[in-house]
Write an enzyme that holds these catalytic residues in place. Structure first.
Site, PDB file in Angstrom:
ATOM      1  N   LYS A  71     -45.716  -0.416 -35.858  1.00 49.47           N
ATOM      2  CA  LYS A  71     -44.970  -1.577 -35.495  1.00 49.47           C
ATOM      3  C   LYS A  71     -45.100  -2.002 -33.883  1.00 49.47           C
ATOM      4  O   LYS A  71     -45.063  -3.182 -33.848  1.00 49.47           O
ATOM      5  CB  LYS A  71     -43.603  -1.775 -35.963  1.00 49.47           C
ATOM      6  CG  LYS A  71     -43.361  -1.885 -37.505  1.00 49.47           C
ATOM      7  CD  LYS A  71     -41.965  -2.119 -37.970  1.00 49.47           C
ATOM      8  CE  LYS A  71     -41.872  -2.116 -39.258  1.00 49.47           C
ATOM      9  NZ  LYS A  71     -40.552  -2.456 -39.938  1.00 49.47           N
ATOM     10  N   ASP A 107     -38.627  -8.847 -40.627  1.00 45.63           N
ATOM     11  CA  ASP A 107     -37.314  -7.992 -41.099  1.00 45.63           C
ATOM     12  C   ASP A 107     -36.218  -8.625 -40.937  1.00 45.63           C
ATOM     13  O   ASP A 107     -35.094  -8.277 -41.705  1.00 45.63           O
ATOM     14  CB  ASP A 107     -37.509  -6.682 -40.250  1.00 45.63           C
ATOM     15  CG  ASP A 107     -38.566  -5.742 -40.549  1.00 45.63           C
ATOM     16  OD1 ASP A 107     -39.065  -5.724 -41.676  1.00 45.63           O
ATOM     17  OD2 ASP A 107     -39.132  -4.936 -39.821  1.00 45.63           O
TER      18      ASP A 107
END
Ligand code: NAP
Length: 289
Positions: A71, A107
């Protein structure tokens, strides 16, 4: 699913990927919607991230998701990164358009939409986040930037790490993140209205474990456990027995996927298509055991 010469590519960049529901979720939605797309697992080591992103650009992917451990690693190779990803420090979605790679994170949306789907709101509530890892960090920023809780507390074992996160939150967004030593949790247990588990305690294969003692839970609390394997964790079982309301981690997973899908395709898919993909994969896994 019919793959043709015109089929555009989507995928998931990460390692390991064997546990992931994302290919099953996205391909289920693609099939239901009759789109000329396919979503592939792209398992890659950290040293291969740059080459993989180059290939994604060359092959004119529509976009990819990014998961653990890449990420952060993808950021130097992107053409642009959203303000949100810069603040939070992670990218889970890349959109490829006209040869340009743009990174952002869904997210936050997944976390908030999962809670909303279960009929709850963080507004005006005292929220405690268990853990201070990558996900807890995202949630702290999300709650303070995008919801209206009355207080946000991070309860974890490493207090100095929590304090560093609280300092960063204050520096970046001028908001207060409170810090609690997890060892002191029981003394404050009655203060919290929403408890979010962002630790892996209770996750497969340690499904019998819980980050909290059951007698620390109160029936007017909402427990949001981000673990989705198993779906009903020990913490959620204990919470249900105490009369609490509970939300499992599958909802966050589905809704971050939906938010990415919308960015790539412009289509807002029915969550049922995503849940069906997950159920099909679960059935297959059971049959193979
Ligand atoms: P991470 O960066 O490794 O952080 C894990 C956190 O849990 C750390 O604060 C760690 O504290 C704490 N922890 C670990 N073992 C513990 C124990 N025995 N007792 C107390 N605290 C403990 O992991 P992450 O990426 O944030 O992920 C956390 C969880 O969220 C995972 O279970 C993951 O599956 C879940 N998740 C779910 C979704 C979803 O879509 N539903 C999305 C993201 C993550 P120490 O530093 O003290 O070890």
């Amino acid at each position: 699913m019919l793959i043709r010469g015109t089929t555009r590519l989507l995928g998931l960049l990460g390692n390991p990927l064997s546990h992931s529901y994302s290919p099953a979720m996205h391909n289920s939605a693609i099939e239901k919607l009759g789109l000329d797309l396919v979503y592939l697992p792209l398992k890659v080591e950290t040293r291969g991230v740059e080459a993989c992103l180059k290939a994604i650009r060359e092959l004119e992917f529509l976009g990819v998701n990014v998961t653990i451990p890449h990420k952060l690693a993808v950021i130097p190779f992107l053409d642009e990164v959203s303000e949100l990803s810069r603040i939070i420090g992670g990218v889970n979605t890349i959109v490829c358009k006209n040869g340009k790679l743009s990174g952002t994170t869904t997210d936050l949306e997944g976390f908030l939409a999962g809670f909303r789907e279960a009929g709850h709101s963080f507004d005006g509530k005292t929220v405690v986040i268990l853990g201070n890892g990558g996900t807890a960090r995202t949630l702290a920023f999300t709650l303070l930037l995008m919801a209206k809780p009355s207080r946000v507390i991070v309860a974890a074992r490493d207090v100095s790490k929590s304090k560093a996160l609280a300092h960063e939150v204050h520096e970046k967004i001028h908001q207060t993140l409170e810090v609690l030593d997890l060892a002191e949790y029981s003394k404050h247990a009655g203060e919290f209205e929403v408890i979010v588990n962002a630790t892996p305690v209770g996750m497969f294969p340690n499904a019998g474990q819980s980050p909290l003692q059951s007698d620390w839970l109160r029936k007017d609390q909402i427990i949001y456990d981000l673990i989705y394997n198993p779906e009903e964790t020990r913490l959620l079982q204990d919470a249900r027995k105490q009369g609490c309301q509970t939300v499992g981690g599958l909802a966050m997973l589905v809704h971050q996927g939906i938010a990415s899908f919308k960015l790539w395709t412009g289509v807002d898919p029915d969550p049922a298509f995503f849940y069906e993909g997950i159920r099909n994969q679960q059935k297959l896994q059971k049959a193979l055991v």
